[in-house]
Scaffold this active site. Sequence first.
Site, PDB file in Angstrom:
ATOM      1  CD  GLU A 165      -3.029  -0.931   2.272  1.00  0.00           C
ATOM      2  OE1 GLU A 165      -2.924   0.003   3.095  1.00  0.00           O
ATOM      3  OE2 GLU A 165      -3.967  -1.743   2.296  1.00  0.00           O
ATOM      4  CD  GLU A 372      -3.544  -5.836   4.340  1.00  0.00           C
ATOM      5  OE1 GLU A 372      -4.345  -5.010   4.823  1.00  0.00           O
ATOM      6  OE2 GLU A 372      -2.323  -5.654   4.304  1.00  0.00           O
TER       7      GLU A 372
HETATM    8  C1  BG6 Z   1      -4.160  -1.929   5.478  1.00  0.00           C
HETATM    9  C2  BG6 Z   1      -2.801  -2.291   5.997  1.00  0.00           C
HETATM   10  O1  BG6 Z   1      -4.126  -0.576   5.213  1.00  0.00           O
HETATM   11  O2  BG6 Z   1      -5.259  -2.063   6.285  1.00  0.00           O
HETATM   12  C3  BG6 Z   1      -2.792  -3.006   7.325  1.00  0.00           C
HETATM   13  O3  BG6 Z   1      -2.049  -2.962   5.042  1.00  0.00           O
HETATM   14  C4  BG6 Z   1      -3.879  -2.412   8.207  1.00  0.00           C
HETATM   15  O4  BG6 Z   1      -1.522  -2.910   7.857  1.00  0.00           O
HETATM   16  C5  BG6 Z   1      -5.217  -2.699   7.540  1.00  0.00           C
HETATM   17  O5  BG6 Z   1      -3.865  -2.814   9.519  1.00  0.00           O
HETATM   18  C6  BG6 Z   1      -6.416  -2.217   8.319  1.00  0.00           C
HETATM   19  O6  BG6 Z   1      -6.314  -0.871   8.592  1.00  0.00           O
HETATM   20  P1  BG6 Z   1      -6.531  -0.300  10.047  1.00  0.00           P
HETATM   21  O7  BG6 Z   1      -6.194   1.137   9.942  1.00  0.00           O
HETATM   22  O8  BG6 Z   1      -7.943  -0.529  10.372  1.00  0.00           O
HETATM   23  O9  BG6 Z   1      -5.600  -1.078  10.906  1.00  0.00           O
END
Ligand code: BG6
Length: 467
Positions: A165, A372
């Site tokens: 990202e 993810e």
């Molecule tokens: C993504 C990242 O942006 O989203 C992760 O790659 C991150 O590292 C995940 O934890 C969820 O985002 P957040 O801000 O809710 O932890």
Amino acid sequence: MSEFPKDFLWGAATAAYQVEGGHDADGKGPSIWDVYSHLPGTTYEGTNGDVAADHYHRYKEDVALMAEMGLKSYRFSISWPRILPKGRGEINEAGIKFYNDLIGELLKYDIKPMVTLYHWDLPQALQDDFGGWDSREIIDAFDNYARLCFSRFGDRVTLWSTFNEPIIFLGLGYITAKHPPGLKDPTRAIQACHHMFLSHARAVRSFRQLGVKGQIGLVNVMQPNDPLTQSPGDLAACALAEGVYTHWFFDPVLKGTYPADLLARTQESLKAPVFAPGDEELLRDNICDFVGINYYKRGMIEANPDENSYEINTSGKKGSAVGVAFKGLFKVVKNPNGNFTDWDWEIYPDGLTASLMRITKRYGNIPIYITENGIGTKDPLENGEIRDQPRIDYLRAHVKAIAEAISSGANVRGYYHWSFIDLLSWLNGYQKQYGFVYVDYKNGLTRKKKLSFSWYRKVVATNGAIL
Ligand code: BG6
């Protein structure tokens, strides 16, 4: 009947700073996050990753849980300062050993490792020495780090991604001042982004020069954008947002060039990125093998004649989000008819199908991994159980959305749930939970399987047929 290919990789993901802990164990150097999270006011209630889920010391127990779940693959990141405490030069063999042990443990259970080289934890020494991503010196440093990883782990790891990202670590690091180095300077953001693309391309070149057997890609967050109204202003703002979020970050690694219109506009308004001789060729000649998509939510876009706004909901109090807005460009607003998490992220599975089809349309039959996808919730421990039904509902809908894209022709090869285990959310602390496995922070970090754990185990066992 399952829509998913026979060898589909059902997985789950984490990232080093968020899960490992052991922030100064066995010779590890500090990263920019180790330093930044200790500055007052930077994170939710001062939370940090010093201990996190202590995966550094408990990886065997965690991998055994992955095996129990039947995971086919595990996506994790390497902490650069754990193996190169100063970012370059002296190697910390204890750090190398940790990743060798982790990889060995995964392979013991036939779990395929997918390695991310950079999930935001830059060695602090490189920030101090030459300004990190600000400087072209980062390109050599990253390439040397990548070569070290390829040579030490490349005999067993076949799936690699360079960056996680970029829009987030560069946008929040250099434009909205929410991540280190905490700047509000769009010109530096664009130049740092150019150095990131060049670092990626150099690592891809090294990967091939070294003859590593496997595939290498880059992971972007995919936010499909839709206009709030059909007014010409909103439509133009939405087209711009789509260009910024998607084309700017995928074109250089999948087509080998920036989107021409956006590049011209950015160079005109911000005087960046500045190219050096050889940059164009480096990007052009090192297209990567696959793309990783992190999908959480969509963006609803409106024209923005107003000021900048960078305030986001980091408290988990629903409705407290102000929203992100860039003056004269666009504003990300709340869908009036949307369904939201407590952190005001819109739950919108159709956006995942749309994302996959947009990528397929623009870049052809490129292999895609969903690297993810998941929902951040507050998961209470009640009577010794964690009944995280909202996670199951979210997952079911999103996995169905993938099946739909596959049947429409998207070349999706794997799905990694975020996250395997509860871990640190960078700005939201430990109260925003994503895992299949609960970590009891009040009780010695003991692990406990949530309801979603057994549900996903069935999804994996049936290759998605139970959906
Ligand atoms: C993504 C990242 O942006 O989203 C992760 O790659 C991150 O590292 C995940 O934890 C969820 O985002 P957040 O801000 O809710 O932890």
